[in-house]
Design a protein around this motif. Structure first.
Motif, short mmCIF file in Angstrom:
data_model
loop_
_atom_site.label_atom_id
_atom_site.label_comp_id
_atom_site.label_asym_id
_atom_site.label_seq_id
_atom_site.Cartn_x
_atom_site.Cartn_y
_atom_site.Cartn_z
N LEU A 26 0.83 -1.21 0.00
CA LEU A 26 0.00 0.00 0.00
C LEU A 26 0.87 1.26 0.00
O LEU A 26 0.57 2.22 -0.72
CB LEU A 26 -0.94 0.00 1.20
CG LEU A 26 -2.08 -1.01 1.13
CD1 LEU A 26 -2.82 -1.09 2.47
CD2 LEU A 26 -3.05 -0.68 0.00
N LYS A 27 1.94 1.25 0.79
CA LYS A 27 2.84 2.41 0.81
C LYS A 27 3.46 2.64 -0.57
O LYS A 27 3.56 3.79 -1.03
CB LYS A 27 3.94 2.20 1.86
CG LYS A 27 3.43 2.32 3.29
CD LYS A 27 4.51 1.98 4.30
CE LYS A 27 5.43 3.14 4.49
NZ LYS A 27 6.35 2.96 5.64
N ALA A 28 3.85 1.57 -1.24
CA ALA A 28 4.44 1.70 -2.58
C ALA A 28 3.41 2.23 -3.58
O ALA A 28 3.73 3.07 -4.42
CB ALA A 28 4.99 0.35 -3.05
N LEU A 29 2.17 1.75 -3.48
CA LEU A 29 1.12 2.23 -4.39
C LEU A 29 0.81 3.70 -4.14
O LEU A 29 0.57 4.46 -5.10
CB LEU A 29 -0.13 1.38 -4.24
CG LEU A 29 -0.03 -0.03 -4.82
CD1 LEU A 29 -1.29 -0.83 -4.51
CD2 LEU A 29 0.23 0.01 -6.32
N VAL A 30 0.79 4.13 -2.90
CA VAL A 30 0.59 5.55 -2.59
C VAL A 30 1.71 6.37 -3.23
O VAL A 30 1.46 7.40 -3.85
CB VAL A 30 0.51 5.79 -1.06
CG1 VAL A 30 0.61 7.28 -0.74
CG2 VAL A 30 -0.78 5.21 -0.49
N ASP A 31 2.94 5.89 -3.09
CA ASP A 31 4.09 6.56 -3.68
C ASP A 31 3.90 6.70 -5.19
O ASP A 31 4.07 7.79 -5.76
CB ASP A 31 5.36 5.74 -3.37
CG ASP A 31 6.63 6.45 -3.77
OD1 ASP A 31 7.32 6.96 -2.87
OD2 ASP A 31 6.95 6.48 -4.98
N PHE A 62 -7.75 6.63 -0.91
CA PHE A 62 -6.77 6.25 0.11
C PHE A 62 -5.68 7.32 0.21
O PHE A 62 -5.30 7.73 1.30
CB PHE A 62 -6.18 4.89 -0.28
CG PHE A 62 -5.41 4.20 0.80
CD1 PHE A 62 -6.05 3.49 1.81
CD2 PHE A 62 -4.02 4.21 0.78
CE1 PHE A 62 -5.33 2.82 2.78
CE2 PHE A 62 -3.29 3.54 1.75
CZ PHE A 62 -3.95 2.84 2.76
N VAL A 63 -5.20 7.79 -0.94
CA VAL A 63 -4.16 8.81 -0.98
C VAL A 63 -4.69 10.14 -0.46
O VAL A 63 -4.01 10.86 0.27
CB VAL A 63 -3.61 8.99 -2.42
CG1 VAL A 63 -2.71 10.20 -2.53
CG2 VAL A 63 -2.88 7.73 -2.86
N ALA A 64 -5.93 10.46 -0.79
CA ALA A 64 -6.52 11.75 -0.42
C ALA A 64 -7.13 11.77 0.97
O ALA A 64 -7.61 12.81 1.39
CB ALA A 64 -7.59 12.12 -1.45
N ASN A 65 -7.09 10.64 1.67
CA ASN A 65 -7.70 10.56 2.99
C ASN A 65 -7.26 11.73 3.85
O ASN A 65 -6.09 11.92 4.11
CB ASN A 65 -7.31 9.22 3.65
CG ASN A 65 -8.02 8.99 4.97
OD1 ASN A 65 -8.66 9.88 5.52
ND2 ASN A 65 -7.92 7.79 5.46
N ASP A 66 -8.24 12.54 4.25
CA ASP A 66 -7.89 13.73 5.03
C ASP A 66 -8.10 13.54 6.53
O ASP A 66 -8.07 14.49 7.29
CB ASP A 66 -8.67 14.95 4.53
CG ASP A 66 -10.18 14.78 4.65
OD1 ASP A 66 -10.64 13.75 5.16
OD2 ASP A 66 -10.90 15.70 4.23
N ASN A 67 -8.25 12.30 6.97
CA ASN A 67 -8.36 12.03 8.41
C ASN A 67 -6.99 11.78 9.01
O ASN A 67 -6.79 10.89 9.80
CB ASN A 67 -9.26 10.80 8.65
CG ASN A 67 -10.68 11.07 8.27
OD1 ASN A 67 -11.15 12.19 8.40
ND2 ASN A 67 -11.37 10.06 7.79
#
Length: 154
Positions: A10-15, A134-139
């Protein structure tokens, strides 16, 4: 529970989702930016490529990129690809059902029924959440960590 494999994926996909359109990234860059062991990331990205979530290109201008827009990648698919079924126990899984050796009545089992409800709740969230969301999650807190409420226990 999400494994390190799932978390690192997930971290790699966000990147990769934060790259400019048409831009790619090499494994060593993704690993360094996200503090992920390169050898482990090699295997993770290969699985995501085989699942059609990533594309790769060798040589100059090569590297990894998302195979489709982040808005078309469901987090549930990513986690299933890397970690397997979402169900907390095998007998509650829809895709990898496995009866418990100690259960004589799987249909009437209260544990299985409750864990099936948990599976459904997890699935409802993750299958309806895209990588873009997931990337834009503002929480998130200002330091990038999830906002956590602390209470005094005593």
């Amino acid at each position: 529970m999400l494994t390190k494999k799932g978390k690192y994926g997930l971290k790699a996909l966000v990147d990769l989702a934060q790259l400019e359109p048409g831009e790619t990234a090499f494994i060593n860059e993704i690993a360094a930016r996200n503090n992920i062991p390169k050898k482990f990331l090699d295997a993770i990205l290969l699985e995501l490529r085989k699942a059609g979530i990533l594309r790769s290109k060798k040589g100059p201008g090569g590297g990894y990129a998302l195979s489709k827009p982040a808005s078309e990648i469901q987090i549930g698919q990513v986690i299933r690809t890397l970690d397997g079924p979402l169900a907390p126990i095998r007998c509650a899984s829809r895709t990898a059902f496995e009866a418990c050796g100690d259960c004589s009545d799987p249909i009437g089992c209260h544990v299985r029924r409750s864990m099936s409800d948990v599976r459904d709740a997890i699935s409802d969230i993750l299958d309806n959440m895209t990588l873009a969301q997931f990337v834009a999650n503002d929480n998130r807190g200002n330091d990038g960590t999830a906002a956590i409420k602390h209470t005094d226990a005593g």
